[in-house]
Design an enzyme around this catalytic site. Structure first.
Site, PDB file in Angstrom:
ATOM      1  N   GLY A  51     118.546 -73.542  17.986  1.00 26.38           N
ATOM      2  CA  GLY A  51     118.386 -74.708  19.349  1.00 26.38           C
ATOM      3  C   GLY A  51     117.285 -73.881  20.739  1.00 26.38           C
ATOM      4  N   GLU A  52     118.055 -74.421  21.632  1.00 29.34           N
ATOM      5  CA  GLU A  52     118.130 -73.748  22.664  1.00 29.34           C
ATOM      6  C   GLU A  52     118.968 -73.119  23.292  1.00 29.34           C
ATOM      7  OE1 GLU A  52     115.583 -71.554  24.831  1.00 29.34           O
ATOM      8  OE2 GLU A  52     117.259 -71.298  25.715  1.00 29.34           O
ATOM      9  N   SER A  53     120.063 -72.222  23.521  1.00 32.37           N
ATOM     10  CA  SER A  53     120.948 -71.968  23.962  1.00 32.37           C
ATOM     11  C   SER A  53     121.130 -72.139  25.783  1.00 32.37           C
ATOM     12  CB  SER A  53     121.809 -70.432  24.380  1.00 32.37           C
ATOM     13  OG  SER A  53     121.159 -69.387  24.648  1.00 32.37           O
ATOM     14  N   CYS A  83     121.791 -68.524  15.870  1.00 35.65           N
ATOM     15  CA  CYS A  83     121.264 -68.614  16.475  1.00 35.65           C
ATOM     16  C   CYS A  83     121.803 -69.081  18.140  1.00 35.65           C
ATOM     17  CB  CYS A  83     119.883 -69.198  16.376  1.00 35.65           C
ATOM     18  SG  CYS A  83     118.734 -67.917  16.957  1.00 35.65           S
ATOM     19  N   ARG A 112     119.942 -61.600  23.178  1.00 34.23           N
ATOM     20  CA  ARG A 112     119.228 -62.707  23.005  1.00 34.23           C
ATOM     21  C   ARG A 112     117.544 -62.509  22.723  1.00 34.23           C
ATOM     22  NH1 ARG A 112     117.927 -66.332  27.691  1.00 34.23           N
ATOM     23  NH2 ARG A 112     117.441 -67.928  26.725  1.00 34.23           N
ATOM     24  N   ILE A 141     114.071 -67.078  13.644  1.00 36.72           N
ATOM     25  CA  ILE A 141     113.277 -67.908  14.790  1.00 36.72           C
ATOM     26  C   ILE A 141     113.949 -67.367  16.229  1.00 36.72           C
ATOM     27  CG2 ILE A 141     112.021 -69.605  15.860  1.00 36.72           C
ATOM     28  CD1 ILE A 141     112.953 -71.204  13.007  1.00 36.72           C
ATOM     29  N   ARG A 142     112.986 -66.373  17.114  1.00 38.00           N
ATOM     30  CA  ARG A 142     113.353 -66.100  18.430  1.00 38.00           C
ATOM     31  C   ARG A 142     114.930 -65.832  17.885  1.00 38.00           C
ATOM     32  NH1 ARG A 142     110.163 -69.690  19.219  1.00 38.00           N
ATOM     33  NH2 ARG A 142     111.541 -71.489  19.560  1.00 38.00           N
ATOM     34  N   HIS A 177     119.087 -68.932  10.334  1.00 37.17           N
ATOM     35  CA  HIS A 177     119.451 -69.916  10.152  1.00 37.17           C
ATOM     36  C   HIS A 177     119.004 -70.613   8.719  1.00 37.17           C
ATOM     37  CE1 HIS A 177     118.041 -71.490  13.996  1.00 37.17           C
ATOM     38  NE2 HIS A 177     117.051 -70.803  14.189  1.00 37.17           N
ATOM     39  N   GLU A 179     120.533 -73.242   7.275  1.00 35.21           N
ATOM     40  CA  GLU A 179     119.789 -74.912   7.051  1.00 35.21           C
ATOM     41  C   GLU A 179     118.801 -75.166   6.986  1.00 35.21           C
ATOM     42  OE1 GLU A 179     120.238 -73.149  10.129  1.00 35.21           O
ATOM     43  OE2 GLU A 179     119.028 -74.041  10.825  1.00 35.21           O
TER      44      GLU A 179
END
Ligand code: GLN
Length: 202
Positions: A51-53, A83, A112, A141-142, A177, A179
């Site tokens: 997601g967004e850390s 991630c 990151r 993803i990023r 990822h 999942e």
């Protein structure tokens, strides 16, 4: 004898929460969302999703989960970060926000967005140590990559000489990822780690 299902939590503020819950259930565990410190009771493992850390770390701090998880880890709990979740496990974060809240339970540096902004996302077939059979289709993803210097951290996979999966005692970190694909082998590996004999270092 009936084998009890492993109970694995998923930190459930933001990111790929339902995907991890589903993958863990399909891999044979009982999967439960975690928001409050009391949700950690009776769990053998905890997944921190992508997601967004910065957002997930802020929420974990606000809800008291950072301190609670550190204590739970000291009592032997296993953590799997994907991630953004892996970034939060690292003791060092490059390109993070200043003083970005983190769990800091794995002695490595998470770089990151380490694959560069121009390569927002990509997929690669990679070999992962400890995973039998064919290559693992990994979705990035990023994504970060990891810099590993501590000899107790085992490198499990790399892409272009950049470490993208690592293990430290009962903890697992992947820059990609698992999942988001139907391949359950990495979730199964983590369930084994969380319920197996190996202890956390230190
Ligand atoms: N770059 C994101 C971060 O720093 C992680 C992206 C992801 O989890 N897919 O949190």
């Amino acid at each position: 004898m009936v084998k009890l299902k492993a109970r694995i939590g998923v930190v459930a503020y933001q990111g790929a929460v339902s995907e991890h819950l589903r993958a863990l259930e399909r891999a044979g565990a009982e999967a439960l969302p975690v928001k409050w410190p009391r949700d950690l009771e009776g769990l053998q493992g905890v997944v921190i999703p992508g997601g967004e850390s910065t957002v997930i770390g802020d929420a974990m701090q606000t809800w008291g989960l950072l301190d609670a998880l550190r204590e739970w880890v000291r009592d032997g709990g296993a953590v799997f970060g994907t991630c953004a979740g892996a970034i939060l496990m690292a003791t060092e974060i490059k390109n993070g926000k200043p003083d970005q809240p983190r769990l800091g339970i794995m002695p490595l540096t998470a770089n990151r967005n380490g694959f560069g902004r121009q390569v927002d996302s990509f997929e690669a077939d990679i070999c992962v140590r400890g995973i039998e059979g064919s290559a693992f289709r990994a979705v990035f993803i990023r994504a970060p990559y990891f810099e590993v210097t501590d000899p107790e951290v085992e490198v499990l996979a790399a892409v272009d000489h950049k470490v993208v999966a690592a293990r430290y005692g009962r903890h697992l970190a992947t820059a990609f990822h698992p999942e988001l694909t139907d391949d359950l082998r990495i979730h199964r590996l983590f369930i084994e780690m969380a319920t197996g004999g190996q202890k956390n270092p230190g």
